[in-house]
Design a protein around this motif. Structure first.
Motif, PDB file in Angstrom:
ATOM      1  N   ILE A 449       0.828  -1.202   0.000  1.00  0.00           N
ATOM      2  CA  ILE A 449       0.000   0.000   0.000  1.00  0.00           C
ATOM      3  C   ILE A 449       0.865   1.256   0.000  1.00  0.00           C
ATOM      4  N   ARG A 450       1.943   1.214   0.777  1.00  0.00           N
ATOM      5  CA  ARG A 450       2.774   2.406   0.857  1.00  0.00           C
ATOM      6  C   ARG A 450       3.559   2.646  -0.426  1.00  0.00           C
ATOM      7  N   GLY A 451       3.685   1.616  -1.255  1.00  0.00           N
ATOM      8  CA  GLY A 451       4.423   1.789  -2.489  1.00  0.00           C
ATOM      9  C   GLY A 451       3.590   2.392  -3.608  1.00  0.00           C
ATOM     10  N   VAL A 452       2.291   2.499  -3.394  1.00  0.00           N
ATOM     11  CA  VAL A 452       1.391   2.881  -4.473  1.00  0.00           C
ATOM     12  C   VAL A 452       0.782   4.245  -4.159  1.00  0.00           C
ATOM     13  N   PRO A 453       0.610   5.116  -5.157  1.00  0.00           N
ATOM     14  CA  PRO A 453       0.002   6.423  -4.875  1.00  0.00           C
ATOM     15  C   PRO A 453      -1.456   6.292  -4.452  1.00  0.00           C
ATOM     16  N   LEU A 454      -1.879   7.226  -3.622  1.00  0.00           N
ATOM     17  CA  LEU A 454      -3.258   7.212  -3.131  1.00  0.00           C
ATOM     18  C   LEU A 454      -4.258   7.258  -4.270  1.00  0.00           C
ATOM     19  N   ILE A 455      -3.925   8.033  -5.301  1.00  0.00           N
ATOM     20  CA  ILE A 455      -4.924   8.235  -6.355  1.00  0.00           C
ATOM     21  C   ILE A 455      -5.269   6.932  -7.055  1.00  0.00           C
ATOM     22  N   THR A 456      -4.258   6.034  -7.197  1.00  0.00           N
ATOM     23  CA  THR A 456      -4.569   4.756  -7.853  1.00  0.00           C
ATOM     24  C   THR A 456      -5.480   3.913  -6.965  1.00  0.00           C
ATOM     25  N   ILE A 457      -5.265   3.995  -5.643  1.00  0.00           N
ATOM     26  CA  ILE A 457      -6.139   3.245  -4.742  1.00  0.00           C
ATOM     27  C   ILE A 457      -7.558   3.785  -4.827  1.00  0.00           C
TER      28      ILE A 457
ATOM     29  N   MET B  89       4.921   6.117 -18.531  1.00  0.00           N
ATOM     30  CA  MET B  89       5.973   5.815 -17.557  1.00  0.00           C
ATOM     31  C   MET B  89       7.161   6.756 -17.739  1.00  0.00           C
ATOM     32  N   VAL B  90       7.541   6.963 -19.003  1.00  0.00           N
ATOM     33  CA  VAL B  90       8.681   7.850 -19.252  1.00  0.00           C
ATOM     34  C   VAL B  90       8.360   9.254 -18.739  1.00  0.00           C
ATOM     35  N   ASN B  91       7.147   9.713 -19.005  1.00  0.00           N
ATOM     36  CA  ASN B  91       6.762  11.042 -18.521  1.00  0.00           C
ATOM     37  C   ASN B  91       6.827  11.111 -16.998  1.00  0.00           C
ATOM     38  N   THR B  92       6.291  10.089 -16.327  1.00  0.00           N
ATOM     39  CA  THR B  92       6.343  10.060 -14.867  1.00  0.00           C
ATOM     40  C   THR B  92       7.782  10.099 -14.379  1.00  0.00           C
ATOM     41  N   LEU B  93       8.621   9.268 -15.001  1.00  0.00           N
ATOM     42  CA  LEU B  93      10.010   9.210 -14.550  1.00  0.00           C
ATOM     43  C   LEU B  93      10.710  10.539 -14.795  1.00  0.00           C
ATOM     44  N   ARG B  94      10.442  11.142 -15.948  1.00  0.00           N
ATOM     45  CA  ARG B  94      11.057  12.439 -16.238  1.00  0.00           C
ATOM     46  C   ARG B  94      10.702  13.441 -15.154  1.00  0.00           C
ATOM     47  N   LEU B  95       9.402  13.486 -14.842  1.00  0.00           N
ATOM     48  CA  LEU B  95       8.927  14.415 -13.818  1.00  0.00           C
ATOM     49  C   LEU B  95       9.565  14.091 -12.473  1.00  0.00           C
ATOM     50  N   VAL B 466      -0.548   7.434 -14.633  1.00  0.00           N
ATOM     51  CA  VAL B 466      -1.909   7.271 -14.126  1.00  0.00           C
ATOM     52  C   VAL B 466      -2.919   7.834 -15.115  1.00  0.00           C
ATOM     53  N   GLN B 467      -2.592   8.997 -15.675  1.00  0.00           N
ATOM     54  CA  GLN B 467      -3.534   9.610 -16.605  1.00  0.00           C
ATOM     55  C   GLN B 467      -3.682   8.747 -17.854  1.00  0.00           C
ATOM     56  N   VAL B 468      -2.546   8.320 -18.403  1.00  0.00           N
ATOM     57  CA  VAL B 468      -2.594   7.477 -19.601  1.00  0.00           C
ATOM     58  C   VAL B 468      -3.331   6.176 -19.292  1.00  0.00           C
ATOM     59  N   GLY B 469      -2.967   5.576 -18.129  1.00  0.00           N
ATOM     60  CA  GLY B 469      -3.585   4.313 -17.750  1.00  0.00           C
ATOM     61  C   GLY B 469      -5.095   4.457 -17.639  1.00  0.00           C
ATOM     62  N   GLN B 470      -5.520   5.567 -17.045  1.00  0.00           N
ATOM     63  CA  GLN B 470      -6.956   5.778 -16.884  1.00  0.00           C
ATOM     64  C   GLN B 470      -7.652   5.830 -18.238  1.00  0.00           C
ATOM     65  N   THR B 471      -7.036   6.612 -19.149  1.00  0.00           N
ATOM     66  CA  THR B 471      -7.640   6.728 -20.472  1.00  0.00           C
ATOM     67  C   THR B 471      -7.650   5.376 -21.180  1.00  0.00           C
ATOM     68  N   VAL B 472      -6.491   4.721 -21.169  1.00  0.00           N
ATOM     69  CA  VAL B 472      -6.403   3.427 -21.850  1.00  0.00           C
ATOM     70  C   VAL B 472      -7.388   2.444 -21.232  1.00  0.00           C
ATOM     71  N   SER B 481      -6.461  -4.700 -15.321  1.00  0.00           N
ATOM     72  CA  SER B 481      -5.119  -4.927 -15.850  1.00  0.00           C
ATOM     73  C   SER B 481      -4.285  -3.663 -15.699  1.00  0.00           C
ATOM     74  N   VAL B 482      -4.918  -2.510 -15.977  1.00  0.00           N
ATOM     75  CA  VAL B 482      -4.188  -1.255 -15.842  1.00  0.00           C
ATOM     76  C   VAL B 482      -3.760  -1.054 -14.386  1.00  0.00           C
ATOM     77  N   PHE B 483      -4.664  -1.406 -13.469  1.00  0.00           N
ATOM     78  CA  PHE B 483      -4.302  -1.253 -12.058  1.00  0.00           C
ATOM     79  C   PHE B 483      -3.090  -2.113 -11.711  1.00  0.00           C
ATOM     80  N   ALA B 484      -3.050  -3.315 -12.256  1.00  0.00           N
ATOM     81  CA  ALA B 484      -1.904  -4.192 -11.983  1.00  0.00           C
ATOM     82  C   ALA B 484      -0.616  -3.556 -12.492  1.00  0.00           C
ATOM     83  N   ILE B 485      -0.699  -2.922 -13.657  1.00  0.00           N
ATOM     84  CA  ILE B 485       0.504  -2.290 -14.215  1.00  0.00           C
ATOM     85  C   ILE B 485       0.921  -1.100 -13.345  1.00  0.00           C
ATOM     86  N   TRP B 486      -0.064  -0.297 -12.908  1.00  0.00           N
ATOM     87  CA  TRP B 486       0.240   0.812 -11.994  1.00  0.00           C
ATOM     88  C   TRP B 486       1.015   0.297 -10.790  1.00  0.00           C
ATOM     89  N   MET B 487       0.446  -0.735 -10.186  1.00  0.00           N
ATOM     90  CA  MET B 487       1.054  -1.251  -8.962  1.00  0.00           C
ATOM     91  C   MET B 487       2.472  -1.717  -9.219  1.00  0.00           C
TER      92      MET B 487
END
Lengths: 613, 513, 259
Positions: A449-457, B89-95, B466-472, B481-487
């Motif tokens: 849980i701590r590894g994941v951003p709140l918004i995704t949860i 992912m690249v955008n997130t990492l850049r930021l 997150v934004q891209v994942g949400q749209t996709v 599946s997108v949630f799994a990739i986020w995690m």
């Protein structure tokens, strides 16, 4: 050990609360020397002074220019104050909002009085506040894009404030160091001044009445606002003195009652006062009350039997069976095997939990009855709340939930904190447990849980949870958000509590073991109280974070403070595209809450001596 | 007397339900079972519901055109879902990387300011910290977005510094330094340089230890790397030959049969478990043998063995796809590396400069001028998130730095002065190493928070993961599946940061000794 | 081994009493280090045994095994006829029959003195609150600090804290009291007040096992002295035997170093 002493709150009447142990005040330097020491001690320091002084002036200038610029449309947040506070709560029912705030005021007043809260402030500090405050007002007046008339008014105001400060400073002479005032009186004074100004200063009367914009900038604040606030202040001050008066007499009992009331207040306020349930009395008398009585007395009898001394393992077995029945009820509900009121399922579960604890209350008649009385009281509260929450609301509001704006922000923050606290403690205990499987499970949960951003949860819970639920079970958006946020926040709370648990020395565990306390008694009576005490500062920090991060709710569709400021107001035809003003106003609202909590936490930390080692 | 008879008895076993160890493990296994059951039940339930709603949990969307376009990134018109997520992912990492870098500098500066002797500087730091950390980050992002959005349009000549810095409601454009064709060859040269530099460093340190004279090991090492860098700048195309061996490795990986990978994974799991059990026994062995293993220990051993067996089952039967996925990934990784050394897609040899730089340009696109591709363009979304996240995290870092220095300062300073160390030596050798060690773990935590907080970019429409994942997810109907990739992505980030922090932490502990 | 000699040295009157603690071949390891090597000893009812020995000799480990703060890994320990095994019921029974006083007092800092004492009687022995409190006040009276009942441990001196700790153990009405270096963490002027309480306890017939470095106390109060070194019992005997005429060389060496 010294930390513990400070926990002994002095309840002697008339005694000023002790100021934190500050080092003895140094004799203040004359202004010239002070400046030399603090601003011009070296060439480098002199350069820094000018550079940073210029930067600070520029920053204030930009800010003041921005705030007082003619382009700013402050009418937007002023008109929409009600929207920002309670969204679409019906205006004709608004008395309920005031009653809720009043309830909080009563509890706040009583608590501050009973616990004799606050510090002692020397007159010297108060006078310095006046002088700094006045100087700041003067600075603003000089930098702001005012016309000369307005500038003069502001300067006169500044002069008056500085004058009061000077009067205290020189009027009292050296006594200014030795005369102390309760800080709580200063708070009352400030509140009084603000609320008093509602009666005198023309802030203007803004409102949206039936979609019509009412904007009268030269009028006093509407009486529907200033009268309630005045009454609330009176309640606050009154209850404070009642609390002070009662502090010496029945303090222990009263404190317990007030604490219980604090725990119950959020639920009562939201589900009973604000929701205004439309009670069906026939149903209440035919079903609700008999059921509460049945559970109360039936459960009471079982508990009384279970607390019989010398029952041994039979008690545990009965409790285990009860727990199995309670758990089975929920599984059955999932599959829809047989119908049962949710209240009954809850009551069964609670009965099982009480039965598990029953062995601790085995003893003479009085101890046994204690548990039974506790059960009866608990059942009364649970059934009352469940009935109220289950009854349809009389409010007619479109949308998912009747709260919005600041009230939704506070609701989510408070509910999340209250629910995640027990879960967090359990997780922390699991993570520090000597049982490897519990440890691994808790650790995996917390770290994931701590590894994941709140918004995704939050996305997960608001979008995906409905998929997980069996057909026929629904979950409102707000409930999904609160559940997700609770599970998230619990992982962080667990880490804070774990820090406290690790601070409890091994000897404490051994002493408890040597006395023959069981594992749960050791945890409940010895380990947790000490651990939680140590983790108060980080827990307050977590509470601040939770409060601030409720703003994320706006992204997943909740109409909280942030969403209303950013999206709703700027979409009104009258205020199309007006964002900055609203955002600044809500920044200030968030800031006040978070800043006061963080100050409180710093004070606690100093008192606990955590910072120094 | 009863005592002698008692004293000769062996330890009696109590009935199972009263045996502390048995009860303890039974309880744990029960809870484990409950958790697994709940997970199984929920996923089964979800599976049924998904089927009923016609949603599948597969990952096939990764190779299907999602039909979306992104606001910015290395590819604004991704042709597969996987590519789109990769851009996110690249955008997130850049930021995140830019944010971490800038926030650290800002945070350290503000932290030092709060400790300054100068009243104004100190107050400035105080007000900064107390204001910014008490306002929600999201609100700050929105404020920045509103502020930047209120700026004027892009124009050909209204800089603030024309040709170098442009600010407008389209965001910010500054000169850009970027990796050019020859970079990877050059990196190989640098790597060799680093190895040689390290050797020189050790030699010089050794000499210093032996003779006591100042040998400047760090200076020498840096000089070596610099020389390699300069030479490599001109001769880097030489390393183009690496293409062939990397290609060969890639092919070799691709040729591994799936079953071999499965067996290898299982073998690793068994090996790990066996090693753990062996170490466990070794740890418990005493001159008197291993008689002291109690039930608790046996439970642990059994658990380790069962864990290994389950892992084998998992690799062999439950998810055989994992093995082929691993094989493909390794193969692809080396393929990508090989491509970096081979010819460019246009067929040119990679002999350009390793690093290049360009100034912003303004191009006329349609009616309005806009930023061209030459400069480093921060879109409004990126700029809003970047500024607010840097300022916000900076306030937390400032507090950490201040706390770290305060925690070391007093007694250590006095001790160092008593030893007659110069002020610079004292800072370098005494205060900073210790402060750094105190500061490091919470600092790592802040970096982690910053990385996670980049997800708020969704509020201003910046195309992060997150934004891209949400749209996709919405487009293809595969939110799970997108949630799994986020995690997976954010956990990988967290893990990376903790590994780096731990690495330094361990190093610093050695320094401390 | 000298144990057989020592047993003969015990007076007949003592030998006739019931066994309270019987340890047979108790082994205990920490990793590769063997802390207890086959400790065999019998402690009779109402007997006061002082355990002496250099630090690290396993004295504390041994008495901590007796109420299962540490688990022994070989041999048997029988307390009042109940063997210490993994049996939950046995552990509960022994914990409530064996009181323990620690070197660091280990009072609960968040509870008042009275709550410290009444906690276990209320929740383990299920005594009603007023009975428990009355007992607690009596015990505080007995250890000589009746006026400190409502203070917190942090407000007391070390000697007072240790006396509260003794009262806390006594509140459970134990059959045996174990003392783990009860005076080692105290300032010299406070040692006497604690030792006085312990002496009184001994006179009232409490079975006591005391690990201590107070030779005066050992000489005056002990029925028997057990000398341990390197995890073994080296010598057992009456105080006169032990201080005037020790048989073992290791004992003599130890005595020459401390006396």
């Amino acid at each position: 050990m010294a930390a513990v002493e400070n926990f002994v709150v002095n309840t002697d009447e008339g005694l000023l609360p002790q100021a934190d142990a500050l080092p003895p005040e140094l004799p203040s330097l004359p202004p010239g020397e002070w400046m030399k020491k603090n601003l011009f001690s070296s060439p480098f320091s002199t350069i820094l002074t000018f550079v940073f002084g210029a930067m600070a002036l520029a920053a204030i200038n930009v800010l003041v220019d921005f705030i007082f610029s003619d382009e700013r449309n402050w009418t937007a947040p002023a008109t929409n104050l009600r929207l920002l506070m309670t969204q679409a709560y019906p205006a004709d029912q608004y008395i309920r909002v005031w009653v809720s705030v009043g309830l909080v005021a009563v509890l706040t007043g009583l608590s501050t009085g009973l616990w004799n809260a606050g510090d002692a402030l020397s007159m010297k500090r108060i006078s310095m506040w006046f002088m700094t405050g006045g100087s700041f007002v003067a600075l603003v007046a000089l930098l702001a894009p005012f016309d000369s008339g307005r500038r003069t008014t502001w300067l006169i105001l500044a002069a008056v404030v500085v004058g009061i400060g000077l009067a205290i400073w020189f009027g009292l002479g050296e006594r200014r160091r030795s005369i102390f005032v309760r800080s709580i009186y200063v708070v009352f004074g400030v509140l009084g001044a603000i609320i008093g100004s509602l009666w005198v200063v023309k802030y203007g009367n803004y409102a949206l009445a039936d979609g019509e914009l009412v904007a009268d900038p030269d009028a006093l604040v509407a009486p529907t606002t200033r009268i309630p606030w005045t009454i609330l202040l009176a309640i606050l001050v009154g209850t404070y003195f009642i609390g002070r008066g009662l502090a010496g007499k029945v303090a222990a009992l009263l404190k317990a009652i007030v604490m219980g009331a604090w725990l119950l207040a959020p639920f009562i306020i939201v589900w009973v006062i604000l929701r205004d349930p439309d009670l069906d009395w026939d149903h209440v008398i035919s079903t609700d009350i008999p059921m509460a009585l049945a559970f109360g007395f039936g459960g009471g009898l079982i508990l009384y039997a279970l607390t019989k001394p010398g029952l041994g393992e039979i008690g545990k077995i009965v409790a285990g069976v009860l727990l199995a029945v309670a758990a089975f009820n929920w599984v059955a509900a999932f599959f829809g095997w047989y119908p049962m009121l949710q209240k009954a399922r809850l009551s069964f579960l609670f009965l099982a939990i009480f039965a598990l604890a029953a062995a601790n209350f085995a003893g003479d008649r009085r101890t046994r009855l204690q548990l039974v009385w506790g059960w009866l009281g608990f059942m009364a509260v649970v059934h009352y709340m469940a009935t109220m929450a289950n009854t349809a609301s009389t409010l007619e509001i479109q949308g998912d939930f009747f709260l919005g704006g600041l009230s939704l922000t506070l609701f989510i923050a408070v509910l999340t904190l209250m629910l995640s606290f027990p879960l967090g403690v359990l997780l922390a205990l699991g993570r520090t447990s000597r049982m490897p499987i519990f440890r691994v499970l808790s650790t995996v949960y917390i770290e994931t849980i701590r590894g994941v951003p709140l918004i995704t949860i939050l996305f997960f819970f608001s979008v995906i949870i409905p998929i997980f639920l069996p057909s026929g079970m629904g979950l409102s958006e707000t409930a999904a958000i609160v559940i997700g946020y609770t599970l998230f926040s619990a992982a962080y709370l667990a880490e804070n509590v774990r820090g406290g648990l690790q601070a409890v020395r091994r000897g404490q565990f051994e002493a408890a073991d040597a006395l023959g306390l069981t594992g749960s008694q050791r945890t409940g009576f010895i380990v947790l109280p000490q651990a939680l005490r140590v983790s108060i500062p980080p827990l307050v920090g977590q509470a601040i974070a939770t409060y601030k991060e409720t703003s994320l709710v706006s992204i997943v569709g909740g109409f909280d403070l942030t969403r209303i400021a950013d999206k709703v107001i700027s979409a009104q035809t009258d205020f199309l595209g007006v964002k900055m003003e609203n955002l600044l106003i809500i920044s200030f609202i968030y800031w006040v809450g978070a800043f006061s909590m963080s100050k409180y936490s710093q004070k606690l930390e100093r008192r606990l001596g955590v910072g120094e080692r | 007397m009863a005592a002698p008879s008692l004293s000769t008895t062996q330890q009696q076993r109590p009935p199972l339900y009263r045996d502390a160890v048995v009860v303890k493990w039974a309880l744990q296994l029960f809870i484990l079972f409950l958790v697994l059951f709940a997970m199984w039940f929920l996923s089964k339930e979800a599976g049924d519901n998904l089927k009923a709603k016609g949603i599948s949990t597969s990952f096939d969307f990764l190779s299907i055109d999602p039909g979306i376009s992104l606001s910015e990134g290395i590819d604004t018109e991704p042709d597969t879902g996987g590519r789109a997520l990769w851009v996110g992912m690249v955008n997130t990492l850049r930021l995140a990387i830019a944010g971490i870098f800038t926030a650290t500098i800002l945070g350290v500066a503000i932290g030092l300011a709060r400790l300054s002797d100068n009243w104004i500087v100190r107050k400035f730091g105080n007000v900064y910290v107390e204001t910014l950390r008490n306002i929600p980050l999201l609100v700050q992002i929105l404020i920045w977005a509103a502020l930047l959005g209120g700026l004027g349009r892009v124009a050909l000549d209204n800089g603030p510094i024309n040709g170098w810095l442009h600010i407008s409601n389209k965001g910010v454009s500054i000169p850009r330094v970027f990796i050019a064709d020859g970079f990877y060859q050059w990196a190989v040269v640098l790597l060799i340089g680093a190895v040689v530099g390290r050797w020189v460093f050790k030699q010089r340190t050794l000499k210093k230890d032996q003779t006591g004279e100042d040998t400047f090991p760090l200076g020498y090492a840096a000089a070596v790397v610099l020389v390699f860098g300069i030479i490599g700048w001109f001769i880097h195309p030489v390393f183009g030959f690496l293409n062939a061996p990397l290609q060969a490795i890639s092919d070799a990986f691709g040729a591994i049969p799936e079953i071999a990978m499965q067996l290898a994974l299982s073998a690793v799991a068994i090996l790990f478990s066996a090693r753990w059990i062996r170490n466990f026994f070794a740890e418990r062995r005493t001159p008197a043998g291993t008689a002291r293993l109690d039930d608790d220990d046996w439970f642990r051993v059994i658990f380790a063995a069962v864990g290994a067996a389950f892992a084998c089952f998992f690799f062999l039967a439950l998810w055989p796809g994992l093995s082929s996925w691993l094989i493909n990934s390794f193969s692809d990784l080396f393929q990508v590396l090989a491509d970096k050394f081979g010819d460019t897609p246009e067929g040119n040899a990679r002999n350009g400069w390793p690093v290049d730089a360009k100034r912003p340009d303004i191009v006329q696109a349609g009616n309005f001028p806009n930023y061209g591709p030459a400069g480093l363009n921060m879109t409004l979304g990126f700029a809003a998130v970047f500024f607010s996240i840097v300022l916000y995290t900076g306030s937390f870092i400032a507090e950490i730095v201040r706390g770290g220095i305060l925690a070391v300062a007093k007694g250590q300073t006095e001790a160092a002065q008593a030893l007659g160390l110069r002020r610079s030596q004292m800072l370098r050798k005494v205060i900073l190493p210790q402060a750094f060690r105190i500061v490091l773990p919470p600092l790592g935590n802040q970096y982690l928070n910053l990385t996670k907080n980049t997800s708020l970019a969704i509020a201003v429409g910046f195309s992060d993961l997150v934004q891209v994942g949400q749209t996709v997810g919405n487009q293809t109907g595969k939110p799970l599946s997108v949630f799994a990739i986020w995690m997976a992505f954010y956990l990988a980030c967290s893990l990376t940061i903790s590994v780096v922090v731990n690495f330094f932490n361990v190093r610093l502990k050695i320094v401390e000794r | 081994m000298s144990i057989s000699d020592a047993t003969t040295a015990v007076s007949d009157e003592l030998a006739a009493r019931d066994d309270m603690i019987v340890c047979t071949g108790v082994d205990k390891w920490y990793g590769d280090f063997q802390a207890l090597k086959g400790v065999t000893a019998t402690i009779k009812e109402q007997e006061v045994v002082v355990v002496l020995g250099p630090s690290g000799s396993g004295k504390s480990t041994w008495i901590r095994c007796v109420n299962r703060l540490e688990q022994h890994q070989g041999g048997t320990i029988v307390v009042d006829g109940v063997e210490l095994t993994n049996d939950v019921r046995n552990i509960e029974k022994i914990r409530s029959e064996v009181g323990m006083v620690f070197q660091q007092f280990n009072l609960f800092p968040h509870l008042t003195v009275l709550d410290n004492i009444t906690l276990a009687p209320k929740w383990v022995k299920k005594q009603p609150k007023d009975v428990a409190e009355e007992n607690a006040r009596k015990l505080l009276d007995r250890v000589g600090i009746p006026e400190q009942a409502d203070k917190y441990p942090g407000q007391l001196s070390g000697g007072q804290q240790q006396r509260v700790a003794i009262a806390r153990s006594l509140a459970m009405e134990p059959r045996v009291m174990l003392f783990d270096e009860p005076t080692s963490a105290l300032d010299p002027e406070m040692i006497k007040e604690v030792l006085d309480v312990m002496k009184e306890l001994a006179q009232q017939g409490m079975t006591m096992v005391v690990v201590t470095h107070e030779m005066g106390f050992a000489r005056e109060v002990a029925d028997r002295i057990i000398f341990m070194e390197a995890g073994e019992i080296v010598e057992v005997g009456t105080p006169e035997h032990f201080f005037t005429n020790p048989t073992e060389d290791r004992t003599k060496l130890f005595l020459s170093q401390i006396l």
